[in-house]
Design an enzyme around this catalytic site. Structure first.
Site, PDB file in Angstrom:
ATOM      1  N   CYS A 168      -4.064   7.929  -3.355  1.00 32.32           N
ATOM      2  CA  CYS A 168      -3.363   7.083  -2.385  1.00 32.32           C
ATOM      3  C   CYS A 168      -1.899   7.493  -2.348  1.00 32.32           C
ATOM      4  O   CYS A 168      -1.250   7.615  -3.390  1.00 32.32           O
ATOM      5  CB  CYS A 168      -3.479   5.611  -2.770  1.00 32.32           C
ATOM      6  SG  CYS A 168      -2.728   4.501  -1.551  1.00 32.32           S
ATOM      7  N   TRP A 222      -1.132   8.716   4.083  1.00 34.58           N
ATOM      8  CA  TRP A 222      -0.387   8.553   5.329  1.00 34.58           C
ATOM      9  C   TRP A 222       0.691   9.620   5.441  1.00 34.58           C
ATOM     10  O   TRP A 222       1.004  10.286   4.488  1.00 34.58           O
ATOM     11  CB  TRP A 222       0.272   7.172   5.394  1.00 34.58           C
ATOM     12  CG  TRP A 222       1.120   6.857   4.210  1.00 34.58           C
ATOM     13  CD1 TRP A 222       2.435   7.183   4.009  1.00 34.58           C
ATOM     14  CD2 TRP A 222       0.710   6.145   3.019  1.00 34.58           C
ATOM     15  NE1 TRP A 222       2.874   6.728   2.802  1.00 34.58           N
ATOM     16  CE2 TRP A 222       1.841   6.086   2.153  1.00 34.58           C
ATOM     17  CE3 TRP A 222      -0.491   5.567   2.598  1.00 34.58           C
ATOM     18  CZ2 TRP A 222       1.799   5.472   0.908  1.00 34.58           C
ATOM     19  CZ3 TRP A 222      -0.516   4.954   1.353  1.00 34.58           C
ATOM     20  CH2 TRP A 222       0.606   4.905   0.520  1.00 34.58           C
TER      21      TRP A 222
END
Length: 678
Positions: free
Chosen positions: A635, A678
């Site tokens: 992540c 992201w």
């Protein structure tokens, strides 16, 4: 009157009453049924009823695909007079799609969600066209190609850092092709990770429009701009009128009706932060921790889900835009927006005010689109401004260097180009047609649903980027909004560190101290307690992993045996930005040897140390756990960290017999390698 006559008359009255009652209730039932059917029309039925040339359909999770769909639809109408309607994929039954003839066109805008999955509103559609047992009637007489008469175009929105890049666009294209449908123009693959989504769209539409024009014999109409919407100012109506939308997200909310529908962008739950604090703070950045109360919302979440925050634009941005448009003195003017074509949908709730439009309904802080700059150019207040806007709108490289690279928004570009002279001739409808809607932002929930069922925790770094030589600062929209809430809740009298102000009381002062939000499901979920897990998450990438560890610690406290739980965490320094530093020993005490934390503090030694280096140092342990069935999670930053970690894992898993990259591919296929980047 005889008794028999009275009885006969009574029977006649009963029959008559029954007849009218039957017809009354029957007609009402039919009306209701008609309404239900019309809310889920067949796509063929819709096109035929409204005499459309095309339908522009979107599968959207955050609203970006929807915005692009409306932009495409608007340009098709104005540039080619190509009659079309923009619709949500979930609103239509596509089982009659095979009835379409080649004179009709379907245009798809499809976002890919998570690990190659459809957005919620596209699930039924993809299931239909990928079904092995097709239900199409094959009315065209070609049994194995039931959609041979269907023509379509397609643009996908994806992220190249994910393995299943633009999977939805590719899957729909493949399925439609297999059913005999004919694609017009190239498939568009927009890449959000590279920051080129806007340019990818512009390149695609510039290629596909000429192809559509060729097939349908369309002529480009070169004429002055004609607005799609009539904007009527109503100085006689007070902005405080109960019929005026001042930022409410729906008509129910305006009327004060508590909706029974699940919380969503159109129906968010207004949550109170019960805890808010800064985890660290320095001259360049700070990190927030908020705990949002969801008791009474009927919302439930799984550990690893997202919390979706519905932000508002800061007052400074609203003021700057109203000022450069010459609307500052009219900010509270009530306006009614009506489509000139009754078939066109309104882009905003009406009536409303200029202030509400820019504060609550549209994205005004993000990078302005190159296409919008080009459209605004004819309405510039000076010839110099017109020429500069035309160049910015038509020259991709010039736009990148002077707008995109500095994250300039609409007001900033207009002000720089015109030296502050207002754009009083710019039609308001043009902005309504081309600005993107204000969208919720997703954050990984950093708590466990087992230990915190009534609260969701949010961990977020407040975004700020400065260009000193250009005297320009870009602020993250939602993180600064959350910071304002944090300061408000803690009663701090000091101004916002980035000098931003927000109307936290919300429309009609009904949101004081509350944050509109909802839960968004994720596929980034925790493995069962008996399965070992390896987590890699530097910076705020630790958010979902805090929830994972919290949950396993909670289970351990209940006597549940949990498997090995390994966390690799990185930050700059152990004494400044080590997130949740005080918590990890608590989890260790509960989980004992089941939990291990490996840290990488990049700036505490001469040579920078990152999480991938720590991962390589623990090669034997990682290999052992993967062989034992462990799930591997990443992540955080997609461009560098995720790639470096994946390469490190491939190195660890490489043996004489097997290539590490292939093993990772196998882990992906088994849903044992998961990314939230992201």
């Amino acid at each position: 009157m005889k008794t028999t006559d009275i009885i006969g008359l009574g029977i006649a009255l009963i029959i008559t009453f029954g007849y009218f009652a039957y017809n009354f209730f029957s007609s009402r039932t039919k009306h209701v049924e008609k309404e239900v059917v019309s809310s889920n029309n067949g796509v063929f039925e819709k096109i035929e009823e409204e005499n459309l040339n095309a339908m522009v359909l979107f599968g959207s999770q955050t609203g970006t695909a929807e915005d692009f769909a409306y932009r495409f639809s608007t340009e098709a109408k104005s540039k080619y007079k190509f009659a079309n309607s923009t619709e949500d994929l979930d609103d239509f039954d596509f089982t009659d799609m095979d009835k379409l003839d080649p004179s009709k066109l379907l245009v798809f805008f499809l976002a890919t969600y998570g690990e190659g999955e459809p957005t919620d509103n596209a699930e039924s559609f993809i299931e239909l066209i990928e079904s092995e047992d097709t239900i199409f009637s094959s009315g065209n007489g070609v049994e194995d190609r039931p959609l041979a008469n269907v023509r379509y175009a397609i643009f996908g929105l994806g992220n190249h850092t994910y393995e299943h890049y633009n999977a939805m666009a590719k899957r729909v294209d493949s399925a439609m092709n297999a059913l005999g449908a004919q694609r017009i123009g190239p498939i568009g693959l927009g890449d959000d990770a590279a920051g080129l989504l806007e340019e990818d769209y512009l390149q695609w539409k510039d290629e596909v429009f000429p192809e559509i024009a060729k097939v349908y014999n369309l002529k480009e109409v070169r004429e002055e701009y004609k607005p799609l919407y009539d904007v009527i100012e109503k100085p006689d109506i007070s902005s405080e009128s109960p019929t005026v939308f001042l930022g409410e997200s729906s008509r129910q909310q305006l009327k004060g009706i508590v909706s029974k529908a699940p919380p969503s962008p159109a129906n968010p739950f207004n949550s109170t932060p019960v805890v808010s604090r800064e985890l660290f703070k320095n001259d360049t950045r700070n990190c927030l921790h908020l705990e949002l109360d969801i008791s009474g919302s009927n919302m439930k979440y799984q550990t690893g889900d997202y919390v979706s925050i519905c932000p508002m634009n800061p007052s400074q941005a609203v003021d700057e835009l109203l000022d450069i448009l010459g609307l500052k003195d009219k900010r509270n003017m009530v306006v009614i927006v009506k489509p000139f074509n009754p078939l066109d949908k309104l882009p905003i709730l009406s009536p409303t005010t200029y202030d509400a439009v820019f504060r609550y309904y549209f994205e005004i802080c993000g990078i302005i689109s190159r296409q919008l700059i080009f459209l605004i150019a004819p309405f510039a207040p000076t010839d110099e401004a017109k020429n500069e806007l035309t160049k910015l709108g038509s020259d991709k490289d010039y736009f990148k260097a002077n707008v995109a690279d500095m994250h300039l928004n609409l007001a900033q570009v207009l002000r720089r180009v015109s030296s502050g002279i207002p754009y009083t001739k710019l039609p308001f409808s043009l902005l309504l047609e081309n600005l993107g809607h204000l969208k919720p932002r997703y954050y990984s929930i950093s708590s466990s649903s087992l230990s915190c069922p009534d609260k969701v925790h949010v961990t977020a770094v407040v975004d700020r980027k400065e260009w000193v030589d250009q005297n320009h600062i870009f602020y993250g929209l939602t993180t600064n909004y959350l910071l304002a809430h944090c300061l408000h809740q803690n009663g701090e009298l000091t101004p916002h560190p980035n000098n931003l102000q927000y109307t936290l009381e919300g429309p009609r002062q009904k949101l004081t101290g509350k944050i509109p939000m909802f839960i968004k499901r994720s596929t980034f979920h925790l493995a069962p307690p008996e399965v070992p897990i390896i987590m890699v998450g530097p910076g705020t990438g630790i958010a979902p992993f805090r929830g994972f560890v919290m949950e396993r610690a909670h289970l351990a406290s209940q006597g549940v045996k949990v498997a090995k739980t390994i966390l690799f965490y990185g930050c700059r320094r152990s004494d400044t930005d080590f997130l949740y530093k005080e918590e990890w020993d608590t989890y260790k005490n509960l989980m004992k040897d089941s939990f291990e934390l490996y840290t990488a503090f990049s700036r505490e030694q001469d040579q920078k140390l990152y999480v991938q280096h720590r991962l390589l140092q623990q090669s034997a342990l990682v290999n052992e756990l993967i062989s034992a069935g462990a799930w591997f999670y990443i992540c955080g930053d997609a461009e560098r960290m995720a790639k470096d970690v994946t390469n490190a894992l491939a190195t660890i898993l490489t043996t004489v017999e097997e290539d590490g990259a292939k093993r990772i591919k196998s882990l992906r296929d088994e849903n044992r390698f998961l990314e939230d980047t992201w």
